[in-house]
Design an enzyme around this catalytic site. Structure first.
Site, PDB file in Angstrom:
ATOM      1  CG  HIS A 162      -8.265  -0.006  -2.862  1.00  0.00           C
ATOM      2  ND1 HIS A 162      -7.520  -1.124  -2.847  1.00  0.00           N
ATOM      3  CD2 HIS A 162      -8.777   0.270  -1.776  1.00  0.00           C
ATOM      4  CE1 HIS A 162      -7.683  -1.420  -1.412  1.00  0.00           C
ATOM      5  NE2 HIS A 162      -8.525  -0.680  -0.871  1.00  0.00           N
ATOM      6  CD  GLN A 195     -12.854  -2.094  -1.077  1.00  0.00           C
ATOM      7  OE1 GLN A 195     -11.957  -2.081  -0.220  1.00  0.00           O
ATOM      8  NE2 GLN A 195     -13.898  -2.646  -1.020  1.00  0.00           N
ATOM      9  CB  CYS A 206     -14.047   0.766  -0.235  1.00  0.00           C
ATOM     10  SG  CYS A 206     -13.891   2.486   0.328  1.00  0.00           S
ATOM     11  CG  ASP A 235     -13.794   6.096  -0.809  1.00  0.00           C
ATOM     12  OD1 ASP A 235     -13.598   5.830   0.564  1.00  0.00           O
ATOM     13  OD2 ASP A 235     -12.773   5.931  -1.422  1.00  0.00           O
ATOM     14  NE  ARG A 278     -10.214  -5.144   0.089  1.00  0.00           N
ATOM     15  CZ  ARG A 278      -9.233  -4.290   0.621  1.00  0.00           C
ATOM     16  NH1 ARG A 278      -9.721  -3.452   1.056  1.00  0.00           N
ATOM     17  NH2 ARG A 278      -7.934  -4.415   0.310  1.00  0.00           N
ATOM     18  NE  ARG A 325      -3.912   0.562   1.848  1.00  0.00           N
ATOM     19  CZ  ARG A 325      -5.148   0.515   2.311  1.00  0.00           C
ATOM     20  NH1 ARG A 325      -5.408   1.082   3.502  1.00  0.00           N
ATOM     21  NH2 ARG A 325      -6.084   0.001   1.676  1.00  0.00           N
TER      22      ARG A 325
END
Ligand code: CP
Ligand code: NVA
Length: 324
Positions: A147, A150, A282, A242, A310, A120
């Site tokens: 992402h 996700q 998310c 988000d 996930r 990340r």
């Protein structure tokens, strides 16, 4: 390998073979067929966990974090353990990359110890540099641009709710950020219609929009950009949002609160969508900002199913990339 669902067919098995050793930096690096196979594999792994308990026996995944995380960190570590391997949490605060060692040198060194790396990080070019230097698969656990893990979990969730992608309308309301980019690409790749409603100045990045338009032409899935959220959610099967301020944008928080205020997903907005419309996020969420508490915790919300997925989706990614 034993598959518990009939959907896993010979083509899927070949697709899984094609994933061996492959990085996952962004979804567009895969074909739509590979993405669908990953979803079906994840679905099977969720239903038949025991069939995969030794799939990555003894393998090691390094998990580098240059930003905070709850879900990504824990779901990747749990995924590795469930597959018979081990996930190693590596905080950049404690590593030499936090003191200036290059990402390329880090990638070369870690390749000597590990079987895969999840990272990340900030700029997408940083993960590309790592993947170029490392000779083990590199998986994107979020960059400023994408992402992908996700989005795979989100697609698995849609598949669980609807049993299909074609003819399903996904509407993302809010910031045209990393999560929006991957969701847009992933949705279009599997043939789901996608609408993005963002305020002026916070739209998706132009280079991602270009990629998305190409995929929409290829798969026939509809792609729309609308400024008015009320207009966007008409006919929506899923409304997704988000945070308005992503990690690293904290200084813009005040301006963003103002710009995004009309974009809150609340009961009124949800009432315009299809009657069985589901709410997705998310996470982490900010109740009272991008989503009302009522919608977040209400019947339409599938956010915790998404969060669990996930782990299942990442198990499929890890299996594809790392299975010997
Ligand atoms: N959705 C997500 O990536 O959550 P974390 O930041 O907690 O990993
Ligand atoms: N867009 C958010 C997602 C967090 C999972 C961020 O980048 O901070």
């Amino acid at each position: 390998m034993v598959y518990g669902v009939n959907r896993m067919i010979a083509t899927d098995m070949q697709n899984i073979e094609a994933l061996k050793g492959k990085d996952l930096l962004k979804l567009a690096d895969y074909t739509p067929e590979l993405i669908e196979t990953l979803i079906y594999l994840a679905d099977d792994m969720k239903k038949n966990k025991e069939n995969y308990s030794e799939a990555l026996k003894g393998q090691l995944l390094g998990m580098i974090f240059e930003k905070h995380s709850t879900r990504t960190r824990v779901s990747f570590e749990a995924a590795m353990i469930q597959l018979g391997g081990h996930g190693m949490f590596l905080s950049s605060n404690d590593m030499q990359i936090g003191r200036g060692e290059t990402i390329e040198d880090t990638g070369k060194v870690l390749s000597g110890y590990l079987d895969g790396i999840m990272i990340r990080t900030h700029s997408h070019s940083r993960i590309e540099a790592l993947a170029e230097a490392a000779n083990i698969p590199v998986i994107n656990g979020l960059t400023d641009l994408y992402h992908p893990c996700q989005a795979l979990a989100d697609l698995l969730t849609v598949y669980e709710v609807k049993g299909q992608f074609k003819g399903v309308k996904m509407v993302y309301v809010g910031d045209g950020n990393n999560v929006a980019h991957s969701l847009m690409i992933g949705s279009l790749m599997v043939g789901m219609d996608f609408t993005l409603a963002a305020p002026a100045g916070y739209e998706a990045a132009p280079q991602i929009v270009e990629i998305a338009k190409g995929i929409s032409e290829q798969t026939g899935a509809k792609l729309e950009f609308v400024e008015d959220p009320q207009e966007a959610v008409k006919g929506a099967d899923f409304i997704y949002t988000d945070v308005w301020t992503s990690m690293g944008q904290e200084e813009e928080a005040e301006a963003r609160l103002k710009a995004f205020a009309p974009y809150q997903v609340n009961e009124q907005l949800l009432s315009i969508a299809n009657p069985d419309c589901k709410f997705m996020h998310c996470l982490p969420a900010h109740r009272g900002e991008e989503v009302s508490a009522g919608v977040m915790d209400g019947e339409a919300s599938v956010v915790f199913q998404q969060a669990e997925n996930r782990m299942h989706a990442q198990k499929a990614v890890l299996y594809g990339a790392m299975k010997k």
